[in-house]
Design a protein around this motif. Sequence first.
Motif, PDB file in Angstrom:
ATOM      1  N   SER A  15      99.784   3.297   8.435  1.00  0.00           N
ATOM      2  CA  SER A  15      98.917   3.133   7.278  1.00  0.00           C
ATOM      3  C   SER A  15      97.927   2.000   7.471  1.00  0.00           C
ATOM      4  O   SER A  15      96.868   2.001   6.869  1.00  0.00           O
ATOM      5  N   SER A  16      98.247   1.007   8.297  1.00  0.00           N
ATOM      6  CA  SER A  16      97.314  -0.097   8.520  1.00  0.00           C
ATOM      7  C   SER A  16      96.311   0.226   9.626  1.00  0.00           C
ATOM      8  O   SER A  16      95.280  -0.419   9.723  1.00  0.00           O
ATOM      9  N   GLU A  17      96.590   1.230  10.416  1.00  0.00           N
ATOM     10  CA  GLU A  17      95.697   1.577  11.521  1.00  0.00           C
ATOM     11  C   GLU A  17      94.282   1.938  11.054  1.00  0.00           C
ATOM     12  O   GLU A  17      93.314   1.438  11.613  1.00  0.00           O
ATOM     13  N   GLY A  24      86.945  -2.807  12.745  1.00  0.00           N
ATOM     14  CA  GLY A  24      86.292  -2.813  14.050  1.00  0.00           C
ATOM     15  C   GLY A  24      84.966  -2.083  14.041  1.00  0.00           C
ATOM     16  O   GLY A  24      83.975  -2.554  14.601  1.00  0.00           O
ATOM     17  N   LEU A  25      84.939  -0.935  13.395  1.00  0.00           N
ATOM     18  CA  LEU A  25      83.711  -0.146  13.304  1.00  0.00           C
ATOM     19  C   LEU A  25      82.611  -0.928  12.588  1.00  0.00           C
ATOM     20  O   LEU A  25      81.464  -0.943  13.032  1.00  0.00           O
ATOM     21  N   LEU A  26      82.967  -1.597  11.510  1.00  0.00           N
ATOM     22  CA  LEU A  26      81.963  -2.327  10.736  1.00  0.00           C
ATOM     23  C   LEU A  26      81.467  -3.571  11.460  1.00  0.00           C
ATOM     24  O   LEU A  26      80.336  -3.994  11.257  1.00  0.00           O
ATOM     25  N   ARG A  27      82.290  -4.136  12.326  1.00  0.00           N
ATOM     26  CA  ARG A  27      81.826  -5.274  13.134  1.00  0.00           C
ATOM     27  C   ARG A  27      80.838  -4.813  14.210  1.00  0.00           C
ATOM     28  O   ARG A  27      79.952  -5.555  14.610  1.00  0.00           O
ATOM     29  N   TYR A  67      84.149   8.511   8.591  1.00  0.00           N
ATOM     30  CA  TYR A  67      85.373   9.222   8.209  1.00  0.00           C
ATOM     31  C   TYR A  67      86.170   9.614   9.449  1.00  0.00           C
ATOM     32  O   TYR A  67      87.388   9.420   9.510  1.00  0.00           O
ATOM     33  N   ARG A  68      85.483  10.187  10.435  1.00  0.00           N
ATOM     34  CA  ARG A  68      86.150  10.660  11.648  1.00  0.00           C
ATOM     35  C   ARG A  68      86.753   9.502  12.435  1.00  0.00           C
ATOM     36  O   ARG A  68      87.921   9.545  12.825  1.00  0.00           O
ATOM     37  N   GLU A  69      85.974   8.443  12.651  1.00  0.00           N
ATOM     38  CA  GLU A  69      86.455   7.337  13.474  1.00  0.00           C
ATOM     39  C   GLU A  69      87.567   6.538  12.799  1.00  0.00           C
ATOM     40  O   GLU A  69      88.441   6.007  13.473  1.00  0.00           O
ATOM     41  N   VAL A  70      87.518   6.453  11.490  1.00  0.00           N
ATOM     42  CA  VAL A  70      88.528   5.690  10.754  1.00  0.00           C
ATOM     43  C   VAL A  70      89.763   6.551  10.483  1.00  0.00           C
ATOM     44  O   VAL A  70      90.872   6.041  10.399  1.00  0.00           O
ATOM     45  N   GLY A  71      89.551   7.851  10.363  1.00  0.00           N
ATOM     46  CA  GLY A  71      90.667   8.751  10.114  1.00  0.00           C
ATOM     47  C   GLY A  71      90.924   8.987   8.637  1.00  0.00           C
ATOM     48  O   GLY A  71      92.078   9.122   8.219  1.00  0.00           O
ATOM     49  N   VAL A  72      89.848   9.026   7.853  1.00  0.00           N
ATOM     50  CA  VAL A  72      89.976   9.336   6.427  1.00  0.00           C
ATOM     51  C   VAL A  72      89.256  10.645   6.142  1.00  0.00           C
ATOM     52  O   VAL A  72      88.407  11.071   6.925  1.00  0.00           O
ATOM     53  N   GLY A  73      89.580  11.247   4.992  1.00  0.00           N
ATOM     54  CA  GLY A  73      89.011  12.542   4.686  1.00  0.00           C
ATOM     55  C   GLY A  73      87.865  12.527   3.698  1.00  0.00           C
ATOM     56  O   GLY A  73      87.136  13.501   3.596  1.00  0.00           O
ATOM     57  N   ASP A  74      87.699  11.414   2.969  1.00  0.00           N
ATOM     58  CA  ASP A  74      86.656  11.415   1.956  1.00  0.00           C
ATOM     59  C   ASP A  74      86.256  10.000   1.557  1.00  0.00           C
ATOM     60  O   ASP A  74      86.827   9.013   2.029  1.00  0.00           O
ATOM     61  N   LEU A  81      90.040   1.582   1.619  1.00  0.00           N
ATOM     62  CA  LEU A  81      90.144   0.723   2.806  1.00  0.00           C
ATOM     63  C   LEU A  81      89.130  -0.413   2.755  1.00  0.00           C
ATOM     64  O   LEU A  81      89.455  -1.563   3.079  1.00  0.00           O
ATOM     65  N   ALA A  82      87.900  -0.106   2.345  1.00  0.00           N
ATOM     66  CA  ALA A  82      86.857  -1.133   2.278  1.00  0.00           C
ATOM     67  C   ALA A  82      87.224  -2.206   1.251  1.00  0.00           C
ATOM     68  O   ALA A  82      87.002  -3.402   1.487  1.00  0.00           O
TER      69      ALA A  82
END
Length: 97
Positions: A15-17, A24-27, A67-74, A81-82
């Motif tokens: 769940s923390s992944e 990381g993506l936002l950095r 969505y794809r890189e973080v692994g969320v659907g919407d 997460l944000a």
Amino acid sequence: MSRVAGNDMNSQDESSEPLHRLGGLLRRSSARRAIVHLLLDSCTRKQIALELKRSQHTIDAHLKTIYREVGVGDRAQLMLLAIKLRDCGELPPPRTG
């Protein structure tokens, strides 16, 4: 009993992944960082496009990549997460430098 504890630990790690992936993506990406900050400000996709001087199609493409890189659907899952990143002080500022 240790098996149950191990499963709980794995659940917490899983769940923390997405949270770590989003950080990381936002950095790495100032465009995606700006989009997430505008989402946190309750901006619509159209408002984000106007603010960033991009097309709505481009904003959609960025969101799909996030969505794809973080692994969320919407959007709702992304926003949760944000908000967690923001609340723990790990959300990078909208613009660096």
